[in-house]
Motif scaffolding. Structure first.
Motif, PDB file in Angstrom:
ATOM      1  N   ASP A 327       0.801  -1.211   0.000  1.00 37.38           N
ATOM      2  CA  ASP A 327       0.000   0.000   0.000  1.00 37.38           C
ATOM      3  C   ASP A 327       0.841   1.271   0.000  1.00 37.38           C
ATOM      4  OD1 ASP A 327       0.713  -0.430   2.628  1.00 37.38           O
ATOM      5  OD2 ASP A 327      -1.311  -0.441   3.420  1.00 37.38           O
ATOM      6  N   VAL A 328       2.169   1.141  -0.133  1.00 38.43           N
ATOM      7  CA  VAL A 328       3.014   2.294  -0.464  1.00 38.43           C
ATOM      8  C   VAL A 328       3.118   2.407  -1.980  1.00 38.43           C
ATOM      9  CG1 VAL A 328       5.362   3.207  -0.436  1.00 38.43           C
ATOM     10  CG2 VAL A 328       4.392   2.278   1.640  1.00 38.43           C
ATOM     11  N   VAL A 329       3.717   1.393  -2.593  1.00 42.73           N
ATOM     12  CA  VAL A 329       3.929   1.437  -4.044  1.00 42.73           C
ATOM     13  C   VAL A 329       2.590   1.432  -4.780  1.00 42.73           C
ATOM     14  CG1 VAL A 329       5.047   0.297  -5.993  1.00 42.73           C
ATOM     15  CG2 VAL A 329       6.149   0.297  -3.751  1.00 42.73           C
ATOM     16  N   GLY A 330       1.625   0.640  -4.278  1.00 45.58           N
ATOM     17  CA  GLY A 330       0.304   0.641  -4.897  1.00 45.58           C
ATOM     18  C   GLY A 330      -0.342   2.012  -4.848  1.00 45.58           C
ATOM     19  N   HIS A 331      -0.199   2.706  -3.728  1.00 42.29           N
ATOM     20  CA  HIS A 331      -0.745   4.062  -3.570  1.00 42.29           C
ATOM     21  C   HIS A 331      -0.046   5.046  -4.498  1.00 42.29           C
ATOM     22  CE1 HIS A 331      -2.142   7.593  -1.055  1.00 42.29           C
ATOM     23  NE2 HIS A 331      -1.051   8.101  -1.589  1.00 42.29           N
ATOM     24  N   GLU A 332       1.290   5.020  -4.518  1.00 43.82           N
ATOM     25  CA  GLU A 332       2.020   5.998  -5.347  1.00 43.82           C
ATOM     26  C   GLU A 332       1.744   5.782  -6.833  1.00 43.82           C
ATOM     27  OE1 GLU A 332       3.053   8.425  -3.863  1.00 43.82           O
ATOM     28  OE2 GLU A 332       3.084   7.528  -1.869  1.00 43.82           O
ATOM     29  N   ASN A 333       1.739   4.536  -7.271  1.00 43.99           N
ATOM     30  CA  ASN A 333       1.384   4.288  -8.665  1.00 43.99           C
ATOM     31  C   ASN A 333      -0.090   4.593  -8.923  1.00 43.99           C
ATOM     32  OD1 ASN A 333       3.889   3.493  -9.775  1.00 43.99           O
ATOM     33  ND2 ASN A 333       3.704   1.497  -8.804  1.00 43.99           N
ATOM     34  N   GLY A 334      -0.912   4.517  -7.864  1.00 44.21           N
ATOM     35  CA  GLY A 334      -2.294   4.958  -7.987  1.00 44.21           C
ATOM     36  C   GLY A 334      -2.384   6.430  -8.345  1.00 44.21           C
ATOM     37  N   HIS A 335      -1.488   7.243  -7.775  1.00 45.58           N
ATOM     38  CA  HIS A 335      -1.422   8.648  -8.183  1.00 45.58           C
ATOM     39  C   HIS A 335      -1.086   8.751  -9.671  1.00 45.58           C
ATOM     40  CE1 HIS A 335      -2.012  10.664  -4.415  1.00 45.58           C
ATOM     41  NE2 HIS A 335      -0.961  10.131  -3.829  1.00 45.58           N
ATOM     42  N   GLY A 336      -0.193   7.882 -10.130  1.00 45.43           N
ATOM     43  CA  GLY A 336       0.174   7.909 -11.544  1.00 45.43           C
ATOM     44  C   GLY A 336      -0.983   7.513 -12.446  1.00 45.43           C
ATOM     45  N   ILE A 337      -1.763   6.516 -12.028  1.00 45.33           N
ATOM     46  CA  ILE A 337      -2.956   6.140 -12.791  1.00 45.33           C
ATOM     47  C   ILE A 337      -3.921   7.318 -12.833  1.00 45.33           C
ATOM     48  CG2 ILE A 337      -4.942   4.571 -12.848  1.00 45.33           C
ATOM     49  CD1 ILE A 337      -3.037   2.559 -11.307  1.00 45.33           C
TER      50      ILE A 337
END
Length: 687
Positions: A327-337
């Protein structure tokens, strides 16, 4: 010799498928160009051309002016809808806040528009009164330290309602909150500050405890590197010098949370898992929607992590352990999405809850026993020694608001995620928690969740209607519209989205769609209804009928489900289909799904099938597709049914009313000459 052998490969993995003012309208379109006959699927390109005709007619809903032009930016198909995003220019200048999205049905007919701009620009002079250097000087004052200036350009600024000529300068440096990449809009006539857009969006999550994992890396000569072999823009690097980790073997890290290479093991594993989730659950092609990504960099000297439009930087916790997990990398890449869907990074203090939904979905898709899926954010990282930093089922447990109020848009952005996270939890798990903790509501209601896969699908499809004027109120309208688009003929999902927003006090909007038929709304208070909610003899009963959620809800040889256009087998609708056989050798493949047909109802199984065969006989059925309901054979197709396009097939299921029956498609192939049975857009329709 076997002709046209099928290329056998795995399906569904890495498949190649502002705080701003103003309001956005998601309304039924006021006009529509001619469209194909109802029910016929058209290509994305055909839908895009149809929408272009609609847009160029300058309907009033777009708030058009005479000197405007419209630039089509993206076309995305999802579920039963196609989303066509536009930006506008005025006398050749980009219009900030002029973006909009047109939503069509599968046949390409315009159904909704989502428009950021609320007033026509009219007549506006594009001659500035101050210089670009003067505007840049004003922009520089918005940061504590400026490292460099990316550039300054003239734009038309409409984000506060009235159109103004502006200079937009993008700076890199440091602000009050730390690292910053900031776009600043300055009135080109008066020098007044109009607005700022921060591109660095940060968040925190679990930790470095994914354990032993498998990575897809690149091997060249005698060197291995931590770069994805398919999505070459995805790599994991040492933030000290932005160099991709490499070595003589394909063994990485030492298990220590303070080791940067180990941090990259976690980061790359989570990113590749998230890409697989996007493909399987959402039909999206990597983070940017076009098969692209950005580097992950471990080594940020801060108790934080962030995405800035060009990279994801991973920092450390108070024990100096790198915080690169689900939920760190998933969250940050969520910003990218979020950044790579229409309208860019969500505004109105919604961006952190949007990213949290992708962090949660990634963690649940991974289902890693070393980091069991939950709805806490940062529960393992212990970022500053005080446990989780956000709680999605009870935000108030960590000091955030459970319920929406007029103060949310002006709160600190992470604290403002509370109502959105609470809504997503209720949509996914419901008030009972469904194995997770129970969650109370702001109106004492009871909500039955839809599961996290359906919840993130609704969230993602809402983002495909997003504009630069996004807000909590707009997300209510967009998610309701998304649920209606994704589940035509059913109101269950729509009513659950509505009930979850009501439960966190996000009020109804005039632009909200309505849904009738299928099911009655869920109860709106803790008191039971006078009689059970009941469904009628209407609607479609198969789950994931067009395979756009990958293998979800289907059993059997689910590797047959994928995006096969690149191998010569295009889908009938969307991008996914099921391709049975096609090997040119003795082979059997089958997929199946159970469906319940209510007593007293008629039911019809329909599907589209393309039969592609190298067999030349016109009399012998060498290869067969058998369609069954339980032990009953409904029909058989064979190499004799081969043709250049899809055929619509229909079978009665009336005999199974009051039963749960297994619908099965089974393909068998003999020892030579391939036959492919490609199935798409299945349905069990009640009447």
């Amino acid at each position: 010799m076997k002709l046209s052998p099928r290329f056998a490969t795995a399906a569904g993995v890495f498949a190649v498928g502002l705080v701003t003012a103003g309001t956005a309208a998601a309304v039924q379109a006021s006009a529509s160009p001619p469209s194909p006959a109802p029910g016929l699927e058209v290509s994305n390109a055909t839908a895009a051309r149809s929408v272009d005709s609609f847009v160029k007619s300058k309907p009033s809903v777009l708030q058009p002016s005479s000197d405007e032009a419209y630039v089509q930016k993206s076309v995305t198909a999802s579920g039963s809808a196609k989303y066509i995003a536009y930006e506008r220019t005025y006398k050749g200048l980009q219009v900030r806040g002029g973006d909009f999205v047109v939503v069509t049905d599968k046949a390409g007919a315009t159904r909704y528009t989502s428009v950021a701009q609320t007033k026509a620009i009219g007549s506006l002079s594009t001659t500035p009164s101050i210089s670009a250097s003067a505007a840049e000087a004003i922009a520089r004052q918005q940061l504590t330290t400026v490292k460099n200036v990316e550039g300054t350009q003239l734009v038309v600024y409409t984000l506060d309602g009235a159109a103004k000529l502006a200079y937009e300068t993008t700076l890199n440096g440091f602000g009050k909150e730390g690292i910053s990449r900031l776009s600043v809009d300055v009135d080109a006539k008066t020098g007044a500050l109009l607005g700022t857009t921060e591109h660095v969006v940060d968040g925190t999550g679990t930790g470095w405890s994914n354990g032993s994992v498998t990575l897809n890396t690149t091997h060249s000569g005698t060197t291995y590197s931590m770069k994805d072999p398919t999505i070459t823009s995805l790599s994991c690097q040492n933030a000290a010098n932005n160099t991709t980790f490499s070595g003589p073997d394909d063994v990485w890290g030492n298990g220590s949370g303070t080791d940067r290479e180990t941090g990259c093991v976690d980061a790359l594993y989570v990113a590749q898992t998230e890409i697989s989730m996007l493909s399987s659950w959402l039909g999206r092609n990597s983070f940017d929607g076009s098969g692209g990504a950005w580097p992950l960099r471990v080594g940020l000297a801060d108790e934080n992590a962030y995405y800035d439009g060009t990279q994801v930087q991973i920092g450390h916790n108070s024990a100096n352990q790198w915080i690169a997990s689900a939920d760190v990398v998933g969250h940050e890449n969520g910003h990218g999405i979020d950044d790579h869907t229409p309208g860019g990074i969500s505004g109105g203090n919604t961006q952190e809850f949007v990213a949290d939904t992708f962090g949660a979905a990634t963690e649940w898709f991974a289902n890693n026993p070393n980091d069991p899926p939950d709805f806490l954010v940062g529960e393992q990282i212990n970022l500053v020694g005080s446990g989780p930093i956000r709680n999605m089922y009870n935000p108030s447990a960590l000091g955030d608001d459970n319920c929406y109020s007029s103060s949310i848009p002006s709160e600190e952005v992470h604290a403002a995620a509370g109502p959105g996270n609470h809504w997503f939890y209720l949509l996914s798990q419901g008030t009972s928690g469904n194995g997770q903790p129970a969650s109370s509501t702001c109106n004492n209601s009871t909500v039955t969740g839809l599961g996290i896969q359906t919840a993130i699908k609704i969230m993602y499809n809402a983002m495909l209607m997003k504009t630069s004027s996004s807000s909590y109120l707009k997300y209510r309208t967009w998610t309701l519209t998304a649920a209606k688009n994704l589940f035509p003929g059913s109101c269950t999902e729509f009513n659950t989205v509505k009930a979850a927003w009501d439960a966190v006090s996000v009020p109804a909007q005039s632009a909200d769609p309505t849904c009738t038929g299928g099911t009655t709304p869920p109860p709106t208070s803790s008191s039971p209804p006078s009689s059970p909610p009941t469904g009628g003899c209407s609607g479609q009963k198969l789950a994931n009928p067009g395979f756009e959620s990958g293998t979800s809800s289907w059993a059997g040889n689910t590797g047959t489900i994928g995006q096969w256009a690149a191998s010569g087998q295009a889908a009938h609708g969307g991008t996914y289909s099921a391709w049975l056989d096609g090997y040119g050798s003795t082979h059997t493949e089958a997929i199946n799904q159970s469906v319940t047909i209510p007593a007293g109802c008629n039911a019809t199984l329909t599907f589209y099938v393309h039969v592609d065969s190298a067999e030349t006989t016109t009399t012998v059925q060498y290869d067969k597709l058998t369609i069954t309901a339980g032990t009953t054979t409904l029909g058989t197709l064979s190499n004799l049914n081969k043709g250049s396009g899809y055929q619509l097939k229909s079978f009665s299921l009336n005999a199974f009313a009051g039963q749960t029956v297994n619908i099965k498609f089974s393909g068998t192939e003999d020892s030579s000459l391939q036959t492919s049975f490609v199935i798409d857009d299945t349905a069990v329709t009640l009447s």
